[in-house]
Design an enzyme around this catalytic site. Structure first.
Site, PDB file in Angstrom:
ATOM      1  N   SER A  32       0.687  -1.201   0.319  1.00 38.42           N
ATOM      2  CA  SER A  32       0.109   0.108   0.310  1.00 38.42           C
ATOM      3  C   SER A  32       1.334   1.066  -0.311  1.00 38.42           C
ATOM      4  O   SER A  32       0.410   2.842  -0.919  1.00 38.42           O
ATOM      5  CB  SER A  32      -0.864   0.050   1.595  1.00 38.42           C
ATOM      6  OG  SER A  32      -1.550  -0.785   1.942  1.00 38.42           O
ATOM      7  N   ASP A  48       2.457  -8.145  10.798  1.00 38.38           N
ATOM      8  CA  ASP A  48       3.419  -8.974   9.967  1.00 38.38           C
ATOM      9  C   ASP A  48       4.705  -8.563   9.877  1.00 38.38           C
ATOM     10  O   ASP A  48       5.945  -9.012  10.741  1.00 38.38           O
ATOM     11  CB  ASP A  48       4.031  -9.000   8.370  1.00 38.38           C
ATOM     12  CG  ASP A  48       2.718  -9.883   7.463  1.00 38.38           C
ATOM     13  OD1 ASP A  48       1.638 -10.619   8.628  1.00 38.38           O
ATOM     14  OD2 ASP A  48       2.588  -9.566   6.710  1.00 38.38           O
ATOM     15  N   VAL A  82      -7.673 -15.708  12.173  1.00 42.13           N
ATOM     16  CA  VAL A  82      -7.636 -15.177  13.833  1.00 42.13           C
ATOM     17  C   VAL A  82      -6.998 -14.673  14.587  1.00 42.13           C
ATOM     18  O   VAL A  82      -7.003 -12.964  14.966  1.00 42.13           O
ATOM     19  CB  VAL A  82      -7.958 -15.960  14.617  1.00 42.13           C
ATOM     20  CG1 VAL A  82      -6.703 -16.712  15.426  1.00 42.13           C
ATOM     21  CG2 VAL A  82      -9.314 -16.310  15.526  1.00 42.13           C
ATOM     22  N   GLN A  83      -5.270 -14.289  13.833  1.00 45.33           N
ATOM     23  CA  GLN A  83      -4.282 -13.441  14.300  1.00 45.33           C
ATOM     24  C   GLN A  83      -4.415 -11.734  14.253  1.00 45.33           C
ATOM     25  O   GLN A  83      -3.807 -10.657  14.623  1.00 45.33           O
ATOM     26  CB  GLN A  83      -2.885 -13.687  13.698  1.00 45.33           C
ATOM     27  CG  GLN A  83      -3.011 -15.546  14.000  1.00 45.33           C
ATOM     28  CD  GLN A  83      -1.830 -16.303  13.035  1.00 45.33           C
ATOM     29  OE1 GLN A  83      -0.340 -15.961  13.233  1.00 45.33           O
ATOM     30  NE2 GLN A  83      -2.617 -16.782  12.092  1.00 45.33           N
TER      31      GLN A  83
HETATM   32  O1  F6P Z   1       0.125  -9.024   5.795  1.00 44.61           O
HETATM   33  C1  F6P Z   1      -0.755  -9.090   6.802  1.00 44.61           C
HETATM   34  C2  F6P Z   1      -1.372 -11.108   6.614  1.00 44.61           C
HETATM   35  O2  F6P Z   1      -2.255 -10.989   7.283  1.00 44.61           O
HETATM   36  C3  F6P Z   1      -0.156 -12.084   5.980  1.00 44.61           C
HETATM   37  O3  F6P Z   1       0.606 -11.971   7.226  1.00 44.61           O
HETATM   38  C4  F6P Z   1      -0.970 -12.903   6.317  1.00 44.61           C
HETATM   39  O4  F6P Z   1      -0.142 -13.921   4.889  1.00 44.61           O
HETATM   40  C5  F6P Z   1      -1.512 -12.262   4.831  1.00 44.61           C
HETATM   41  O5  F6P Z   1      -1.913 -11.141   5.589  1.00 44.61           O
HETATM   42  C6  F6P Z   1      -3.224 -12.592   3.895  1.00 44.61           C
HETATM   43  O6  F6P Z   1      -3.742 -12.427   3.405  1.00 44.61           O
HETATM   44  P1  F6P Z   1      -5.206 -12.619   3.412  1.00 44.61           P
HETATM   45  O7  F6P Z   1      -6.637 -11.733   4.411  1.00 44.61           O
HETATM   46  O8  F6P Z   1      -5.320 -11.425   1.871  1.00 44.61           O
HETATM   47  O9  F6P Z   1      -5.517 -13.514   2.945  1.00 44.61           O
END
Ligand code: F6P
Length: 749
Positions: free
Chosen positions: A112, A157, A290-291
């Site tokens: 972004s 991340d 969930v994270q």
């Molecule tokens: O970049 C944040 C994140 O949660 C990553 O940890 C993960 O790989 C990705 O986005 C998942 O993306 P999406 O929500 O588009 O499946």
């Protein structure tokens, strides 16, 4: 009319949502309104910027009310493909120019932010094209000749160079560690091994930090692939672990984990290896989205608030050379850090490329010192496994030194992690470690024994103090007895993990050392108290857990009021230090915060009541006051309740909540666990050095600017306000004005 009045700021959130984005939005909107900017929120990220219409809305003070505690992003987010094209960005530029928006805040991940950079870089081309096509007038082109952009990194991340923490990372760690603690319970019951997969794309931060915080046995991250043959090492480790008395194991794998060939290591592969090589029936848990969800942690609320505030001020002051190129505002070493967006994004984007080239050492370096430090400690930690042997060895042993560890003050979550760290690292270095129960009075009473590793490990995720702790301050006449105990138990060094009472005892030991030579042993003090009132450190073990517990409780209290017009007065702990009150107020959007650091008189309360009456007369439903327990002896919580109720003129009622001891309990947060590990790692190192150099110094440790610093005990007294039991220098008082500025009472002013 100020110069800013015809200027506008727009804010968007983009990419994966992250807890804390709402706090940044709230802070940026209110700071901007206060500085007389017109403020727009762009819904659905860059998609909204391209489509315009009602996806770009003017925001007022109330538009961001009640969002501070919410996860996700209140203005939506998207991953836009169209914005990656010239045509898409041209439409976006037109929408900005139509609204005279010359300042843009983008809250999102590296993708972004790189989009934001492309928009800024080619801004002149968009202007020319729009002029050519007569979509804008020359006057508009003139007024919008410059687009200033500030990026805030919103991503769980934690993968952006130059920042310690990105918005959402701490909250994601809360979710992960809570899940691992829960899995640990079931793993222990079934004597099982669990493989837990966490998010992070190419970044192993979430995996590494959660592995350290939960004492996982093994971690796999993209940045540092395990050596060839790691499968055998992992199996041996799990088997050793079982032999040493721990009947269950946790393996954490980052979703982007790689082997030395750059190939993905999947959870399924790990499970298969364990099954084939050691007949271990492991279970896989992929934590998934969930994270990313849930209410933001106190830290994410604090950091995002400060970042949003700074972003707007950069536009206002035209500082940090903002007109030259887009900037990112981040937090580095607990300080605001403003740096060029393009470079940072370029370096961050280089990491996946470097991973592809399998240049892993460069990737580790790009991640930075904090990441590398954590990795080093994890390596030691996973080698320094708990020992099964809990029988008391011979205390008299020429080669082994006896290090004693003691807790002092009221219990603080994370004390057990600190003791466990001392135990593991001291044993790893070949020393004995003795646990002193029940503080300094226990010390005097010879309540000393070897620590039962296995029990401590089991207890560790809990709050409280495994060793037992109290606030007893020894009379100096008893120091002769203390010297005898030290001699009798042949204690060679002491690690004191605790609050101010512990520091005072240690300081008095320092003063008595000439009379009692047995007291001349190296002593290291590690700050652990929920009050966060120890000099020489920005953070004490336990304060973050207490803060999160309080913030969660206050969120609930606020939601309890439904449609009543109500003012809540919440009393929090802290003794004469207002840290918990101030940070709670910031993280929950309190209207007023009453601190012991600020003298309060009746005139202050009159002013606040007047403002509250005004707000409630204009439809306000709820107000929150956070009061530190010792803010003022006379105007206590009950006095304030009566006063506010009496003066509310029937516009609202008043309820009080004294949170009490719940603030001291609870499972330690990741921050408190990692702080405990870092501080005690340093304490054990210092003691080890002291044994080598025959150095008998007494030191106290602190975390300052993200680094562990040691101070000589002789400076202790000069660094505290003796009568107020708090440090002379309190960094968090510097954000007092931001908190005042953002509180909601201004909405009707
Ligand atoms: O970049 C944040 C994140 O949660 C990553 O940890 C993960 O790989 C990705 O986005 C998942 O993306 P999406 O929500 O588009 O499946």
């Amino acid at each position: 009319m100020t110069q800013q009045q015809n200027k506008a700021i727009a804010i968007l959130t983009s990419g994966g949502d992250a807890p804390g984005m709402n706090a940044a939005l709230r802070s940026a909107v209110r700071t901007a309104l206060n500085l007389k900017f017109k403020v727009y929120a762009i819904f659905e990220g860059y998609e909204g910027l391209i489509r315009g219409g009602n996806l770009i809305q003017e925001f007022n003070w109330a538009s961001v009310g009640g969002i501070l505690s919410l996860g996700g992003t209140a203005i939506g987010t998207a991953r836009s493909m169209e914005f990656q094209t010239f045509e898409g960005r041209l439409k976006a530029a037109k929408n900005l120019i139509d609204r005279n928006i010359t300042n843009l805040i983008v809250i999102g991940g590296d993708g972004s932010l790189s989009g934001a950079n492309s928009l800024a870089k080619k801004w002149n081309q968009y202007l020319e094209k729009l002029l050519q096509e007569k979509q804008i007038t020359p006057q508009q082109a003139h007024n919008n000749s410059q687009l200033s952009i500030v990026g805030l990194v919103g991503s769980i991340d934690n993968d952006m160079v130059n920042t310690d923490m990105t918005i959402g990372t701490d909250s994601a760690l809360h979710r992960i560690v809570e899940a691992i603690d829960a899995i640990n319970d079931t793993a222990a019951s079934h004597h099982r091994t669990f493989i837990i997969e966490v998010m992070g794309r190419n970044c192993g931060y979430l995996a590494l930090a959660s592995a350290l915080a939960t004492s996982a046995e093994f971690v796999l991250i993209p940045e540092n692939p395990p050596a060839e043959g790691w499968e055998d090492d992992m199996c041996e480790l799990i088997q050793n672990n079982n032999m040493l008395g721990r009947n269950h194991s946790i393996i954490i794998v980052a979703e982007g984990a790689l082997d030395q060939n750059g190939d993905r290591i999947t959870s399924q592969y790990i499970k298969d290896v364990l099954s084939e090589k050691i007949n271990c029936d492991a279970r896989i848990t992929i934590l998934g989205h969930v994270q990313r969800g849930g209410s933001p942690s106190a830290f994410d609320r604090y950091m995002s608030t400060v970042l949003g505030y700074k972003a707007v001020n950069i536009f206002h002051d035209k500082s940090d050379n903002i007109e030259a190129e887009p900037k990112i505002v981040g937090l580095k070493n607990n300080r605001l850090n403003v740096f060029p967006l393009a470079d940072a994004v370029k370096q961050t984007k280089a990491i996946p490329e470097t991973l592809k080239k399998r240049d892993f050492s460069s990737v580790m370096a790009l991640r930075g010192g904090h990441f590398e430090d954590m990795y080093e400690i994890f390596k030691i930690f996973s080698r320094a496994l708990p020992h099964k042997d809990t029988t008391i060895p011979k205390l008299v042993n020429d080669s082994k030194k006896n290090i004693a560890v003691i807790n002092c003050g009221w219990s603080a979550s994370g004390m057990n992690t600190a003791v466990k760290t001392a135990l593991r690292l001291a044993i790893h270095k070949g020393h004995n470690i003795l646990g002193i129960n029940n503080g300094f009075s226990g010390f005097l009473n010879r309540e000393i024994s070897l620590i039962n590793n296995v029990k401590l490990e089991e207890y560790c995720a809990n709050g409280g103090s495994f060793l037992g702790t109290n606030r007893d301050i020894l009379d100096k006449v008893t120091f002769c007895q203390l010297a005898n105990v030290i001699k009798e138990y042949q204690i060679d060094a002491l690690i004191m993990i605790g609050g101010l009472s512990g520091y005072i005892n240690v300081y008095n030991i320092y003063l008595s050392r000439e009379q009692h030579p047995e007291l001349k042993i190296p002593i290291i003090c590690v700050p652990a108290t929920i009050n966060n009132n120890i000099p020489g450190t920005e953070f004490c073990i336990g304060a973050d857990t207490a803060l999160n517990t309080i913030v969660n409780a206050v969120d609930k209290i606020k939601y309890s009021s439904a449609n009543h017009r109500r003012t809540f007065i919440v009393e929090v702990m802290g003794r004469k230090c207002g840290y918990l009150a101030m940070m709670t107020g910031l993280a929950t959007g309190a209207e007023y915060i009453y601190l012991p650091e600020e003298s309060l008189d009746l005139e202050d309360f009159q002013k606040d009541i007047k403002e509250l009456n005004h707000a409630f007369a204009n439809n306000r439903k709820i107000a929150l006051i956070v009061r530190n327990e010792e803010a003022n002896d006379i105007y206590d919580t009950d006095f304030l309740r009566k006063l506010y109720q009496r003066e509310s003129k029937g516009l609202f009622d008043v309820r009080t909540s004294i949170l009490g001891p719940l603030q001291q309990g609870g499972r330690p947060t990741v921050f408190d666990r990692i702080t405990a590990i870092k501080l005690v790692d340093k304490a054990v190192d210092l003691i080890d050095d002291a044994f080598d150099d025959k150095n008998k110094d007494i030191k106290f440790l602190g975390l300052i600017g993200g680094k562990v610093i040691s101070h000589d005990i002789e400076h202790f007294k000069n660094m505290v306000h003796v009568h107020n039991d708090r440090p002379k220098d309190q960094w968090w008082m510097k954000i007092r004005d931001i908190v005042k500025l953002l509180s909601s009472y201004r909405e009707n002013n």
